[in-house]
Enzyme design. Structure first.
Site, mmCIF file in Angstrom:
data_model
loop_
_atom_site.group_PDB
_atom_site.id
_atom_site.type_symbol
_atom_site.label_atom_id
_atom_site.label_comp_id
_atom_site.label_asym_id
_atom_site.label_seq_id
_atom_site.Cartn_x
_atom_site.Cartn_y
_atom_site.Cartn_z
ATOM 1 N N ASP A 39 6.867 -0.889 -15.414
ATOM 2 C CA ASP A 39 5.921 -1.196 -16.478
ATOM 3 C C ASP A 39 6.332 -0.407 -17.724
ATOM 4 O O ASP A 39 7.399 0.218 -17.738
ATOM 5 C CB ASP A 39 4.478 -0.904 -16.053
ATOM 6 C CG ASP A 39 4.145 0.576 -16.010
ATOM 7 O OD1 ASP A 39 5.069 1.425 -16.018
ATOM 8 O OD2 ASP A 39 2.946 0.899 -15.972
ATOM 9 N N LYS A 80 6.628 -7.325 -11.661
ATOM 10 C CA LYS A 80 5.880 -6.067 -11.624
ATOM 11 C C LYS A 80 4.722 -6.171 -10.626
ATOM 12 O O LYS A 80 4.592 -5.346 -9.724
ATOM 13 C CB LYS A 80 5.371 -5.725 -13.027
ATOM 14 C CG LYS A 80 4.573 -4.458 -13.101
ATOM 15 C CD LYS A 80 4.244 -4.080 -14.534
ATOM 16 C CE LYS A 80 3.275 -5.058 -15.136
ATOM 17 N NZ LYS A 80 2.780 -4.656 -16.456
#
Length: 124
Positions: free
Chosen positions: A42, A24
């Site tokens: 996310d 991420k």
């Protein structure tokens, strides 16, 4: 410092070797600092793409692949930012603000081929 000479690495494989950096964070850095497209998955992104029926996957890597197949690679970074912002500000987990939803006009739409092959998504 020792591994990359004080420079931020520009490859996913190198970034994830750094302490505290996962996929991420690596995709945020690659997209914003290096202009290399990536999908940042996310919790907001995961929740919304499933709510909109872009994918039924729950694993972030599989979500990344499924959503990536729906949009041109050049749109991935901006798409991630828009979806995450939408999830933080409007389409909340427990109480989506559907009345205030601008119907996601800033989000790019999937290609025509992708629209034909995926299931209809719920409207917000």
């Amino acid at each position: 410092m020792e591994q990359f000479g004080g420079e931020v690495p520009g490859r996913l494989e190198d970034l994830v070797k750094l302490p505290g950096v996962g996929r991420k964070t690596a995709f945020v850095v690659l997209g914003n600092a290096f202009g290399r497209p990536g999908i940042t998955v996310d919790t907001h992104f995961q929740r919304l793409v499933r709510r909109w029926k872009w994918t039924d996957e729950t694993d972030p890597d599989k979500i990344e692949a499924a959503v990536g197949a729906l949009f041109p690679k050049s749109d991935w970074t901006d798409l991630s930012h828009h979806v995450i912002w939408h999830g933080r500000r409007i389409c909340h987990a427990r109480k989506p603000a559907c009345g205030a939803c601008p119907d996601r006009p800033a989000l790019p739409r999937p290609t025509a081929r992708a629209r034909r092959t995926r299931r209809r998504r719920r409207s917000c």
